[in-house]
Design a protein around this motif. Structure first.
Motif, short mmCIF file in Angstrom:
data_model
loop_
_atom_site.label_atom_id
_atom_site.label_comp_id
_atom_site.label_asym_id
_atom_site.label_seq_id
_atom_site.Cartn_x
_atom_site.Cartn_y
_atom_site.Cartn_z
N ILE A 196 0.89 -1.16 0.00
CA ILE A 196 0.00 0.00 0.00
C ILE A 196 0.93 1.20 0.00
N THR A 197 0.64 2.20 -0.84
CA THR A 197 1.55 3.35 -0.91
C THR A 197 0.79 4.68 -0.99
N ASP A 198 1.42 5.71 -0.44
CA ASP A 198 0.83 7.05 -0.52
C ASP A 198 1.50 7.89 -1.60
N GLY A 199 2.32 7.24 -2.41
CA GLY A 199 3.01 7.96 -3.49
C GLY A 199 4.48 8.15 -3.19
N GLU A 256 6.73 8.89 -9.74
CA GLU A 256 6.75 10.29 -9.31
C GLU A 256 7.51 11.15 -10.34
N LYS A 257 8.65 10.61 -10.79
CA LYS A 257 9.43 11.36 -11.79
C LYS A 257 8.66 11.55 -13.08
N LEU A 258 7.83 10.57 -13.43
CA LEU A 258 7.04 10.68 -14.67
C LEU A 258 5.84 11.60 -14.50
N GLY A 259 5.66 12.12 -13.29
CA GLY A 259 4.56 13.07 -13.05
C GLY A 259 3.25 12.39 -12.75
N CYS A 260 3.29 11.08 -12.45
CA CYS A 260 2.03 10.40 -12.08
C CYS A 260 2.28 9.54 -10.85
N PRO A 261 2.46 10.19 -9.69
CA PRO A 261 2.73 9.42 -8.47
C PRO A 261 1.66 8.36 -8.24
N TYR A 262 2.10 7.20 -7.77
CA TYR A 262 1.19 6.07 -7.60
C TYR A 262 0.70 5.99 -6.16
N LYS A 263 -0.63 6.07 -5.99
CA LYS A 263 -1.21 5.92 -4.65
C LYS A 263 -2.22 4.79 -4.69
N GLY A 264 -2.20 3.95 -3.66
CA GLY A 264 -3.19 2.87 -3.61
C GLY A 264 -2.52 1.55 -3.31
#
Ligand code: AMP
Ligand code: GLY
Length: 419
Positions: A196-199, A256-264
């Motif tokens: 599980i990640t918050d980005g 994050e570097k690609l500008g689409c941080p992953y959350k979930g």
């Protein structure tokens, strides 16, 4: 808080079962849910492909937090849609959902950030396919770029089969995409690893071993998963350190570097060979049926973890797991994953269930007080006792007791771990 879970499978029943235990919960809803979720929360009959309908229900029922189970609404941008309307929602954005929604996006990420994965080629024409396939050894893995409900991957034993398959995808076999990639075949043992990640921060949220083949001894057609157990026995501290360092951290930082941080929830499908992990695929959600075993083993408050992920404070959290292993066995309609009949009555379902012994519903429906089958994968007998062998025995007993003429299940789930 009032919470709703979107989806209607065994995964969503297991999510509802777990969230129901949270101290932070006021009222739980499931959209559209199934007869199993109906017993523990309020089902709302909503077409989940219609985001406006979902939004109207959220306002009507004063829902504070939305948890999305399946990948299709995520890939179609439900998180962006609800976030714009200031609704709290757990899951990745549309851009981040490309990790599952586009195999080409995922493979490019692996290349750019040096994440170990199978060698691949993107194929744009039949001529190119013939040239590339000529350079490869069989088996060759052919994959459609977009979502294909588990049917987008073929392991081809001959070059002719590979070319034929590529041609069909280029010509539009799958409505989601006519792009195609080919990959080298990876040897080894598969495992599912969840975080599980918050980005920025992440917590491991369990490991599991899925059983994708329809038949015992892992033979026959691929399915969505016929059973799973947790924890996976092949992931030790040393391997986990490699998975985190070589795969998980570069992915979180890369997104994050690609500008689409992953959350979930991020579900890494891994191949392990000689104690080295390679990424086969990413899924942007819990696995089904892996979720069922993870939710039974997780000792923390899932709702609390989800809120921390949304608020970006996962760093302060710890996750705790039951020491006992858990198993789930999927009961399917005879004929699945090919054609099968629906609406067969299922009798003898237990009324009262213990916390560690559950039959989660997946493809069922209720008519005039009777439970009927309504899909390929129908029920998941999920049991957590002190060892896997007794858990499997109990899960099989639960399924053996059901009166349902079309039931089919594997009796060997967990064979690698139960000698
Ligand atoms: P995917 O949809 O990418 O998870 O693929 C479905 C299944 O195909 C995986 O769970 C693996 O069993 C198998 N698979 C996919 N890619 C490969 C590969 N490169 N080598 C071996 N098996 C693969
Ligand atoms: N059990 C495999 C999946 O959920 O994709």
């Amino acid at each position: 808080m009032n919470v709703c879970v979107i989806g209607s499978g065994g995964r969503e029943h297991a999510l509802c079962y777990k969230i129901k235990q949270s101290k932070k919960l006021k009222k739980l809803f499931c959209l559209p849910g199934n007869p199993g979720t109906a017993k523990i929360c309020e089902n709302l009959a909503v077409d989940i492909s219609d985001f406006n309908q979902i939004y109207i229900s959220i306002l009507e029922k004063k829902i504070d937090l939305v948890i999305v189970g399946p990948e299709v609404p995520l890939v179609n941008g439900i998180v962006d849609f609800l976030s714009e309307k200031k609704i709290k929602v757990f899951g990745p954005s549309k851009q981040a959902s490309r990790l599952e929604g586009s195999k080409i996006f995922m493979k490019n990420l692996c290349k750019k950030f040096e994440i170990p994965s199978a060698k691949y080629f993107e194929i744009k024409s039949l001529e190119e396919a013939i040239k590339v396939i000529d350079t490869m050894n069989v088996p060759i893995v052919v994959k459609s770029d977009g979502l294909a409900a588990g049917k987008g991957v073929t392991i081809c034993q001959t070059k002719e089969e590979a070319i034929n398959d590529i041609n069909n995808i280029l010509k539009g076999k799958f409505s989601s995409s006519n792009k195609v990639i080919v990959e080298e075949f990876l040897e080894g043992e598969e495992v599912s690893y969840f975080i599980i990640t918050d980005g920025k921060n992440f917590k491991q949220i369990g490991t599991a071993q899925d059983h994708k083949k329809i038949g015992e001894n892992d033979i026959g057609l691929n399915t969505g998963g016929m059973g799973a157990y947790s924890p996976s026995l092949i992931i030790d501290k040393n391997l986990e350190e490699k998975i985190i360092r070589k795969i998980i951290i570069p992915t979180i930082n890369g997104m994050e570097k690609l500008g689409c941080p992953y959350k979930g929830i991020l579900y890494a499908g891994l191949m392990i060979l000689n104690n080295e992990p390679k990424l086969i695929e990413y899924n942007i959600r819990f696995g089904d049926p892996e979720c069922q075993v993870l939710m039974m083993r997780l000792e923390d408050d899932l709702l609390d973890l989800i809120i921390s992920s949304i608020e970006g404070s996962l760093d302060s959290k710890k996750t705790k797991w039951s020491k006992d292993p858990c198993i789930t066995i999927v009961a399917a309609s005879k004929g699945y994953p090919e054609s099968f009949e629906k609406f067969k009555e299922i009798k003898n379902l237990p009324n009262n269930q213990e916390k560690n012994i559950q039959i989660f519903h997946a493809g069922t429906t209720e008519k005039n007080g009777k439970i009927l089958s309504n899909g390929g994968r129908v029920l998941n007998a999920t049991v957590m006792l002190s060892d896997l062998k007794s858990s499997r025995k109990k899960a099989l007993e639960l399924l053996d007791d059901l009166e349902w003429e079309d039931k089919y299940y594997r009796r060997d789930i967990g064979w690698r771990a139960i000698k």
